[in-house]
Scaffold this motif. Structure first.
Motif, PDB file in Angstrom:
ATOM      1  N   ALA A 176       0.809  -1.220   0.000  1.00  0.00           N
ATOM      2  CA  ALA A 176       0.000   0.000   0.000  1.00  0.00           C
ATOM      3  C   ALA A 176       0.840   1.266   0.000  1.00  0.00           C
ATOM      4  CB  ALA A 176      -0.933  -0.003   1.213  1.00  0.00           C
ATOM      5  N   LYS A 177       2.109   1.164   0.382  1.00  0.00           N
ATOM      6  CA  LYS A 177       2.962   2.349   0.470  1.00  0.00           C
ATOM      7  C   LYS A 177       4.352   2.015  -0.054  1.00  0.00           C
ATOM      8  CE  LYS A 177       4.575   3.206   4.700  1.00  0.00           C
ATOM      9  NZ  LYS A 177       4.657   3.411   6.175  1.00  0.00           N
ATOM     10  N   PRO A 178       5.131   3.030  -0.414  1.00  0.00           N
ATOM     11  CA  PRO A 178       6.490   2.773  -0.896  1.00  0.00           C
ATOM     12  C   PRO A 178       7.351   2.118   0.185  1.00  0.00           C
ATOM     13  CG  PRO A 178       5.780   4.993  -1.483  1.00  0.00           C
ATOM     14  CD  PRO A 178       4.768   4.457  -0.511  1.00  0.00           C
ATOM     15  N   CYS A 179       8.074   1.102  -0.204  1.00  0.00           N
ATOM     16  CA  CYS A 179       8.939   0.356   0.709  1.00  0.00           C
ATOM     17  C   CYS A 179      10.280   0.101   0.041  1.00  0.00           C
ATOM     18  CB  CYS A 179       8.335  -1.005   1.061  1.00  0.00           C
ATOM     19  SG  CYS A 179       6.631  -0.980   1.654  1.00  0.00           S
ATOM     20  N   PHE A 180      11.288  -0.156   0.859  1.00  0.00           N
ATOM     21  CA  PHE A 180      12.485  -0.843   0.415  1.00  0.00           C
ATOM     22  C   PHE A 180      12.341  -2.297   0.827  1.00  0.00           C
ATOM     23  CE2 PHE A 180      14.928   3.349   0.778  1.00  0.00           C
ATOM     24  CZ  PHE A 180      15.023   3.509  -0.597  1.00  0.00           C
ATOM     25  N   TYR A 181      13.148  -3.157   0.199  1.00  0.00           N
ATOM     26  CA  TYR A 181      13.094  -4.586   0.491  1.00  0.00           C
ATOM     27  C   TYR A 181      14.522  -5.100   0.646  1.00  0.00           C
ATOM     28  CZ  TYR A 181       8.433  -3.733  -1.362  1.00  0.00           C
ATOM     29  OH  TYR A 181       7.181  -3.214  -1.565  1.00  0.00           O
ATOM     30  N   VAL A 182      14.860  -5.516   1.849  1.00  0.00           N
ATOM     31  CA  VAL A 182      16.192  -6.075   2.084  1.00  0.00           C
ATOM     32  C   VAL A 182      16.209  -7.503   1.536  1.00  0.00           C
ATOM     33  CG1 VAL A 182      17.886  -6.739   3.826  1.00  0.00           C
ATOM     34  CG2 VAL A 182      16.581  -4.602   4.074  1.00  0.00           C
TER      35      VAL A 182
END
Length: 413
Positions: free
Chosen positions: A86-92
Motif C-alpha cells: 500500500a505504500k512505498p517500501c524498500f526490500y532487504v
C-alpha cells in the motif's frame, strides 16, 4: 531526482513466495522452462517465459508471448497470488549459497542517473535482447526482472541492512539449486529516508548483471516521458527495478573458454606457439588458477598450467589487464585466430558454476578440442573498467548466486 527510491512492490501474498519464485528468465532454454513449470501453475516463469503456455516452437519474441505474459500477470493478481504493498517500501534481499551470504536492497534506481553514467555499465548490449525487454515491460506495464547493481561498500548502509535482516523474513524461499532467498519489507519512513539519503551521497552505482534490463528501463522511460505532456520526473517510469549489493560481498566465479579446433595446427605446433608467450607446465590434476595471469589448459586428456610473462601485462589499461583479455590477446586471437568472440562460432563460454569437469566433458566428448580455465575477475577490476568508461570483453564475469524473479516487481503507474 534521488539515486534510488522506495516503491510499492508487487509481490507474493503471505505463504505464496515458494509457489511464485523462479530462476531468472535467461538462465534456461525453452525445454527447461517447460519442465520447470510442470505442476507449478503460479511459477513466475508463466510471466517471464510465457511461451511455456503456448505451442512448442512458438517464437519467444512473438506478440502472442508478450500478450500471454500480461494475461498471466493479471490472473495472478486477480487470484490474490500477487499483491501490491500500500505504500512505498524498500526490500532487504539476502542470498545464501552454502557458506556465502550477501545482503542488499531492492529499490528502484534512477533512469536519469543511468543516462548520465552515474549508474555505470561495463558491457555492450544487443539490440534484439534490448527490444525484447522493452516489449515485455510495455506489455506488463511492470518491471519484473531486477537489475543486479553494486554499491561501494558503506558501513552505515551495510549495518542498516544487517539490522533489518535480524528479524524473521517476510519471504523465505530455498530454490531448487539450494540457494536461499530471503526478503524483509522495510517500510518505516525514517529508515526509508535514511537509506535514500545515504545512497544519494554515493558517487556511483555499478551494473553487475542486467545490462539489457537497465537499457530497456532507460528506453521505456524516454518513450513515456516523450508521450507525457505533463511529465514531472516523479513518474514511476523514471526508475527501474534493481537489487543493490555492497561490492565486497559479491561472489564472481570464473568464466571459462572452450574452442573447437587448433586453427589448423597440430598439437606439437600449437604447444610450441603457446610456450613462446607462457611458461607451460603439465599437471596431473585439473588446473584452477590461483591468481591473475595464470591459466589452466586442457588438451588431449592432459591439463597444463600456463603462466604469462609479466612483461606482457599492461600496466595502466584496466581492460587489457583483465585475465580474459590477457588470454585473448596472447593466445586465443594470435594462435587460435579468434578475433571476435561475440560472433565466432568456434569459441564457447562455460560458467564456473559447472566446475572444471564441465570443461573436461566438452573436450572429451569431441565437441571441443581445447579448454581454458581462468582466475575470476575481481569486483574491483570491474569497477575500474566502468570508472574508466570502458567496456569489458564478452563473458568476463559470472555472478553467483543469481536473483530470483517474482519476489518483488515494480508496477509502472
Amino acid at each position: 531526482m534521488p539515486l534510488i527510491k522506495a516503491f510499492p512492490g508487487l509481490r507474493p501474498a503471505n505463504g505464496r513466495a515458494e509457489d511464485v519464485a523462479a530462476p531468472p528468465y535467461d538462465v534456461m532454454n525453452e525445454a527447461e522452462a517447460r519442465e520447470m513449470v510442470e505442476g507449478r501453475p503460479w511459477s513466475f516463469l508463466h510471466i517471464s517465459r510465457a511461451e511455456v503456455d503456448l505451442p512448442v516452437g512458438t517464437d519467444p519474441y512473438s506478440p502472442e508471448v508478450y500478450a500471454k505474459a500480461a494475461e498471466n500477470l493479471a490472473k495472478m493478481e486477480q487470484e490474490g497470488v500477487l499483491v501490491r504493498d500500500a505504500k512505498p517500501c524498500f526490500y532487504v534481499y539476502r542470498l545464501t549459497m552454502g557458506e556465502h551470504v550477501q545482503t542488499g536492497l531492492a529499490a528502484v534506481a534512477s533512469v536519469q542517473a543511468y543516462d548520465n553514467d552515474r549508474i555505470k555499465k561495463h558491457e555492450f548490449t544487443r539490440p534484439a535482447k534490448e527490444d525484447d525487454r522493452v516489449r515485455q515491460v510495455d506489455a506488463l506495464n511492470a518491471q519484473t526482472g531486477p537489475v543486479f547493481l553494486v554499491y561501494p561498500s558503506a558501513v552505515a548502509v551495510d549495518d542498516t541492512l544487517a539490522l533489518i535482516a535480524e528479524g524473521a523474513a517476510d519471504m523465505d524461499v530455498t530454490a531448487a539449486d539450494g540457494v536461499r532467498h530471503q526478503i524483509w519489507v522495510a517500510d518505516d519512513e525514517k529508515v526509508v529516508e535514511q537509506l535514500t539519503r545515504e545512497f544519494d551521497a554515493m558517487p556511483a552505482l555499478y551494473v553487475a548483471d542486467g545490462h539489457h534490463r537497465s537499457a530497456a528501463g532507460s528506453r521505456v522511460g524516454a518513450a513515456r516521458k516523450a508521450a507525457n505532456s505533463k511529465h514531472t520526473g516523479e513518474e514511476s517510469y523514471n526508475y527501474f527495478l534493481s537489487v543493490i549489493f555492497p561490492h565486497n560481498q559479491m561472489k564472481i566465479l570464473d568464466y571459462n573458454r572452450v574452442v573447437k579446433d587448433l586453427n589448423g595446427l597440430d598439437k606439437e605446433a600449437f604447444l610450441e606457439k603457446v610456450e613462446a608467450a607462457f611458461t607451460l607446465e603439465m599437471s596431473d590434476t585439473p588446473v584452477k588458477p590461483a591468481g591473475t595471469a595464470e591459466f589452466g589448459m586442457y588438451l588431449d586428456g592432459q591439463w597444463y598450467r600456463l603462466s604469462l610473462d609479466p612483461a606482457r601485462i599492461p600496466a595502466d589499461d584496466p581492460v587489457a589487464r583483465l585475465d580474459v583479455s590477457l588470454l585473448a590477446d596472447n593466445l586465443i586471437e594470435p594462435i587460435l585466430g579468434i578475433s571476435d568472440p561475440r560472433r565466432d562460432s568456434r569459441i564457447d563460454f562455460v560458467g564456473g558454476i559447472r566446475g572444471l569437469e564441465g570443461l573436461e566433458a566438452r573436450v572429451d566428448s569431441g565437441e571441443m578440442q581445447v579448454a581454458f580455465s581462468l582466475f575470476p575477475t575481481s569486483m574491483e577490476a570491474l569497477m575500474a573498467v566502468a570508472d574508466a568508461g570502458e567496456v569489458m570483453p564478452p563473458k568476463s564475469t559470472w555472478f553467483e548466486p543469481k536473483l530470483a524473479d517474482g519476489l518483488v516487481s515494480h508496477v509502472l503507474d
